[in-house]
Each structure stands twice: as C-alpha cells, then as structure tokens.
Design a protein around this motif. Structure first.
Motif, PDB file in Angstrom:
ATOM      1  N   GLU A  83     -49.722  36.619 -18.418  1.00  0.00           N
ATOM      2  CA  GLU A  83     -49.915  35.119 -18.628  1.00  0.00           C
ATOM      3  C   GLU A  83     -48.398  34.745 -19.222  1.00  0.00           C
ATOM      4  OE1 GLU A  83     -52.234  35.346 -22.194  1.00  0.00           O
ATOM      5  OE2 GLU A  83     -54.338  35.028 -21.133  1.00  0.00           O
ATOM      6  N   THR A  84     -47.460  35.580 -19.653  1.00  0.00           N
ATOM      7  CA  THR A  84     -46.190  35.252 -20.005  1.00  0.00           C
ATOM      8  C   THR A  84     -45.501  35.030 -18.639  1.00  0.00           C
ATOM      9  OG1 THR A  84     -46.002  36.819 -22.010  1.00  0.00           O
ATOM     10  CG2 THR A  84     -44.014  35.964 -21.079  1.00  0.00           C
ATOM     11  N   PHE A  85     -45.487  35.670 -17.674  1.00  0.00           N
ATOM     12  CA  PHE A  85     -44.920  35.849 -16.399  1.00  0.00           C
ATOM     13  C   PHE A  85     -45.472  34.261 -15.695  1.00  0.00           C
ATOM     14  CE2 PHE A  85     -43.908  40.365 -15.447  1.00  0.00           C
ATOM     15  CZ  PHE A  85     -43.129  40.319 -16.535  1.00  0.00           C
ATOM     16  N   ASN A  86     -46.632  34.002 -15.665  1.00  0.00           N
ATOM     17  CA  ASN A  86     -47.219  32.675 -15.205  1.00  0.00           C
ATOM     18  C   ASN A  86     -46.730  31.511 -16.095  1.00  0.00           C
ATOM     19  OD1 ASN A  86     -48.828  34.154 -13.359  1.00  0.00           O
ATOM     20  ND2 ASN A  86     -50.569  34.032 -14.279  1.00  0.00           N
ATOM     21  N   ASP A  87     -46.720  31.494 -17.211  1.00  0.00           N
ATOM     22  CA  ASP A  87     -46.063  30.487 -17.887  1.00  0.00           C
ATOM     23  C   ASP A  87     -44.543  30.302 -17.608  1.00  0.00           C
ATOM     24  OD1 ASP A  87     -48.721  30.072 -18.869  1.00  0.00           O
ATOM     25  OD2 ASP A  87     -48.342  31.077 -20.848  1.00  0.00           O
ATOM     26  N   ALA A  88     -43.838  31.312 -17.544  1.00  0.00           N
ATOM     27  CA  ALA A  88     -42.474  31.225 -17.352  1.00  0.00           C
ATOM     28  C   ALA A  88     -41.951  30.678 -16.086  1.00  0.00           C
ATOM     29  CB  ALA A  88     -41.680  32.484 -17.609  1.00  0.00           C
ATOM     30  N   ASP A  89     -42.619  30.874 -14.947  1.00  0.00           N
ATOM     31  CA  ASP A  89     -42.423  30.585 -13.493  1.00  0.00           C
ATOM     32  C   ASP A  89     -43.664  30.157 -12.913  1.00  0.00           C
ATOM     33  OD1 ASP A  89     -41.346  29.918 -11.227  1.00  0.00           O
ATOM     34  OD2 ASP A  89     -40.276  31.915 -10.818  1.00  0.00           O
ATOM     35  N   PRO A  90     -44.020  29.105 -12.391  1.00  0.00           N
ATOM     36  CA  PRO A  90     -45.184  28.591 -11.658  1.00  0.00           C
ATOM     37  C   PRO A  90     -44.929  29.306 -10.319  1.00  0.00           C
ATOM     38  CG  PRO A  90     -43.607  26.757 -11.900  1.00  0.00           C
ATOM     39  CD  PRO A  90     -43.203  27.857 -12.779  1.00  0.00           C
ATOM     40  N   ASN A  91     -44.022  29.540  -9.848  1.00  0.00           N
ATOM     41  CA  ASN A  91     -43.747  30.295  -8.269  1.00  0.00           C
ATOM     42  C   ASN A  91     -43.880  31.655  -8.198  1.00  0.00           C
ATOM     43  OD1 ASN A  91     -43.517  27.533  -7.899  1.00  0.00           O
ATOM     44  ND2 ASN A  91     -41.971  27.904  -6.364  1.00  0.00           N
ATOM     45  N   TYR A  92     -44.143  32.420  -9.371  1.00  0.00           N
ATOM     46  CA  TYR A  92     -44.145  33.777  -9.553  1.00  0.00           C
ATOM     47  C   TYR A  92     -45.735  34.279  -9.690  1.00  0.00           C
ATOM     48  CZ  TYR A  92     -42.345  38.360 -10.885  1.00  0.00           C
ATOM     49  OH  TYR A  92     -41.902  39.784 -11.072  1.00  0.00           O
ATOM     50  N   LYS A  93     -45.933  34.966  -8.596  1.00  0.00           N
ATOM     51  CA  LYS A  93     -47.458  35.163  -8.560  1.00  0.00           C
ATOM     52  C   LYS A  93     -47.688  36.639  -8.503  1.00  0.00           C
ATOM     53  CE  LYS A  93     -48.697  30.723  -8.873  1.00  0.00           C
ATOM     54  NZ  LYS A  93     -49.412  30.506  -9.860  1.00  0.00           N
ATOM     55  N   ILE A  94     -48.388  37.322  -9.273  1.00  0.00           N
ATOM     56  CA  ILE A  94     -48.735  38.586  -9.513  1.00  0.00           C
ATOM     57  C   ILE A  94     -50.038  38.577  -8.662  1.00  0.00           C
ATOM     58  CG2 ILE A  94     -49.687  40.612 -10.936  1.00  0.00           C
ATOM     59  CD1 ILE A  94     -47.577  39.314 -12.948  1.00  0.00           C
TER      60      ILE A  94
END
Length: 463
Positions: free
Chosen positions: A156-167
């Motif tokens: 959730e932190t990664f997704n909120d920080a960068d919309p282009n960073y997809k796990i």
C-alpha cells in the motif's frame, strides 16, 4: 530472462516533465514568432537572457504550483489547473520584469499570443504524458521476495508513493508457511517459480522484504545471485521505501539500525552551518519586517474572532533536548487545555475561525522569526514538540529523539509532505520525514522545502 521493458524512475519522470515543458514552450514560441506577427518574444536577436528568465520562471512557478508532483501529473483532470496557474503567474512576472525581459508591447494582442504559446504546448504535452507515459505499458513491474508479515502495508505504501510502480507478484520464502497472503490483486508464487515469473510478468526489479535472513534459503540465495549476475536489479525493501516515499521506515529498522542513519555531512559541516545561520538571520529579518505589515490585520482579527491574548507562548523541545519558549499568534479559544495537554486534530473545535485562517496561511507562525533570530530555531528543520508529547512519543516510537540532533524549524520536510499530527500513527509518519531530512540535509533539499512551503501557503494547507 524477461524482455527489456521501457520504464521511467521517479527522478527520470520529474526531469522528463521539466525538460519537455520547457522544450515544447520554446519550440512553440519559435514557430509562432516565425509564422505570425508576433515579435514580443523573439529568438532571433540573440536575447538569450529572455529565454533564461522564461525558463527559470516556468521551472520555479511550476514547482510552487506542484506541476511536478507525480501523483497529480498522472491525472490530466488534476494537473490542468496547475498548468493554468503556472502559466498565468509566469506571464504576469515576465511582463512586469522588463529589466530582464522585453518591453511591454504596444499591441496588447501580443500578450495573448505569448500566454497561449506557453499554456497550449504544456497542456498538450501533459495530456500526452498522462495518456502515454503514465499508461500501463510504462509501469515498472516489481516482484517481492520475502515473508508475509507487513506485506500489505509495504504494498500500500509503494502504490501510494508512485502510481507507476506495480508489484505484480510475491515469492513466499518462509520455511513454515502457516498462511498464504490474502491481498487482493497480488498473486503468491513458490520460490522454485522465480525464473518463470520474471519471464512471464516481464519483471524489471526484485525487492527482498524479510526480517529474518534465515528465511532466505541457500536455494533462493543462489537464484538471487544468478539473477543479479544476469543484470536483474535486486534491492532491499527499506531502500526502496526510502527512495519512493522520501522518508525513513523506522518501524522496519532492527538491531542493525546504524545502516539506516548515515546522516548528512551537512549536520557537522561548519561551512554549511555558518552559511545556513547567515541565511536564517537574513530571511528572518526580512520575514520580521514583512510580518509587521500583518500586525494591524492580526490585531483586528484577534479582537473580533479570537477575543483573547494576541500571543501564545509555549514550552517546546529544541536541539539536544534543550527546552525553549516558542512564540505564536494565538489560534485557539482561551483555556483550550484547561484539563491538560491534548493533541491538536483536524477540525479541532478549540480552533477559532480566524485561528483556522491563520493556521492555513501560516500567519500564526510569523512571530517565530524571533525564535530563529535568537538561535533557538532555524527556518528549516523538524517542528519542535512539547515536552509532554516528546516523553510520550519517545516511549512508543523508535529513534524519536533523534529529531533533536538538529535545530527545530519554522517549516520542514514533514510539514510540507504531511498534514495533521493528531495520533501516534501521524507522529510516526512525521518522524519518518524528519529523519529523512536529517539524513539528506543539503542546500538543494532546503530550497525544495522552501518552494513546497510556498505551495502550502498558496493552497492554504497549513496546520
């Protein structure tokens, strides 16, 4: 191995936005100048200073009006108003600085040409960016390798920080798998499928998220080494967390905490500190003079809206834990804490309507220029907290008192990146940003904070 995919890192996208904003604008001005009867801004007469001033204005005002905020820039319906504000302010300042720019034209239609020649190309470029660059084809696809604990909060932190960073997936390397992860949209894979996942999902990066290094079995370790040797980037999750969020993940820091705090040399650099103190004094003197202009307005507003003492003096904790008295304009009703210290919160009923206005515009903090001149505070740094809250937070948040190795500030990285601090969780978020500032402290970061502070004031986001 996955096929090479095109993706842009955060820093690359910010540079891309700035460069093409300027490039599209200059190209349009050149075309308009050679096609129409437009000679206000000419690129033929070797007036390079005109171009330099225009580029500077676009860059500075673009930063102030959050034109390079990646979250806003990924959605055209949010960024177009920022483009309009940036263009309008740029043109206004350009027209009224004729010492560095062309003399105002006799034909006022030239001003409209100039305005449209900046507005339209940036709008077109931003529409192209949101349609193409921010589309799934340019997403950075990432594979998580590690344990199930805290996976949800990390994602959730990664997704909120960068919309282009997809796990795109998770390799569960726990030896005893009691439970599989239950996170919508994220598929779990067995360690033996790591090469297959990388190829099928076209993964660009692997992030290792584990508390216990024993869970990285010799087989997984060997596979990661093989992938690294083949050129696949492999990062530790706290490193990625810091890069994406620009804050230190203290909740994930263990006994090897010293790895996470190679603090900026600027904290001990005598030359930097001397220039910084000089900067504090000069800006605070200017700020104190400007704040005098607001005094009649504040006195009138306080008499009508607050009906109590004008100033509010409160004990705060400063550098090295030394306490001092901070000076502010009062924004709350009298006897707001008659029953003891209470966290300020969003829509706090103790804050008067006029006090809310002063907080949103940061006018209430103008008297703190006196604290800066006295050397108790700096312009930029962690916000000073009250002793009672420092004691409480130090007991529950690791490394909380690390904030006190530098002077507290009137504004800071936490103040421009977050809003209300009304709970332990909010304080944790602010602490992460404060430690990031202490770790990366520099003139560049200080300027960035000042620019973002202007955005906070303009958009009335003060606390």
């Amino acid at each position: 191995m996955p096929n090479p995919s095109v993706h842009f890192n955060i820093s690359e996208r910010r540079v891309l936005l700035r460069v093409f904003d300027i490039l599209f604008t200059l190209v349009t001005l050149y075309v308009v100048g050679n096609t129409f009867e437009f000679d206000y801004f000419s690129m033929k007469h070797k007036k390079w200073t005109w171009m330099l001033v225009l580029v500077s204005y676009i860059s500075v005002f673009g930063s102030i009006f959050e034109l390079y905020d990646l979250q806003k820039s990924s959605k055209f319906e949010r960024v177009w108003i920022n483009v309009l504000l940036t263009t309008s302010t740029t043109v206004l300042f350009y027209l009224f600085t004729p010492y560095f720019t062309p003399v105002l034209p006799d034909n006022r239609l030239q001003i409209l040409y100039f305005f449209l020649s900046i507005l339209l190309p940036i709008l077109i470029w931003r529409f192209a960016y949101t349609t193409l660059i921010s589309s799934p084809r340019f997403y950075k696809k990432v594979l998580l390798v590690g344990e199930t604990s805290n996976i949800e909060s990390i994602i959730e932190t990664f997704n909120d920080a960068d919309p282009n960073y997809k796990i795109v997936g998770f390799i569960n390397c726990e030896i005893n798998k009691k439970n599989t992860i239950k996170y919508k949209g994220l598929k779990e894979y067995a360690p033996k499928h790591i090469f297959k996942v990388l190829k099928e999902q076209n993964v660009s990066e692997i992030v290792v998220a584990t508390y216990d290094s024993e869970n990285i079995t010799p087989k997984i370790y060997k596979d990661l080494i093989t992938l690294l040797e083949r050129g696949v980037p492999i990062k530790e999750y706290t490193q990625v967390y810091e890069e994406l969020t620009q804050r230190i993940p203290v909740q994930f820091v263990g006994k090897d905490f010293y790895k996470y705090f190679p603090f900026s040399r600027s904290n001990q650099n005598k030359l930097y500190l001397s220039f910084y103190r000089m900067f504090d004094i000069i800006i605070s003197l200017i700020g104190a003079v400007i704040s005098v202009l607001f005094v009649p307005f504040v006195i009138l507003g306080n008499a009508i809206g607050n009906r109590g003492p004008l100033f509010y003096i409160q004990e705060r904790v400063g550098k090295n834990g030394k306490t001092f008295n901070i000076i502010k304009y009062r924004t709350m009703v009298e006897n707001a804490e008659i029953n003891g210290a209470v966290w300020a919160k969003k829509n706090d009923s103790r804050i008067t309507p006029f006090g809310k206005f002063m907080r949103n515009t940061r006018i209430d903090e103008m008297p703190q220029f006196l604290n800066v001149l006295k050397g108790e505070m700096s312009l930029i740094g962690p916000r000073p907290e009250r002793p009672v809250f420092v004691k409480e937070l130090s007991e529950v948040l690791p490394f909380y008192e690390t904030r006190h190795i530098v002077k507290p500030g009137v504004t800071g990285w936490a103040q421009v990146k977050t809003r209300y601090g009304a709970s332990i969780d909010d304080s944790l978020l602010k602490l992460q940003h404060d430690l990031y500032y202490i770790k990366h402290r520099s003139f560049v970061l200080d300027v960035n904070i000042l620019v973002k502070t202007l955005s906070t004031v303009i958009f009335c986001r003060g606390q």
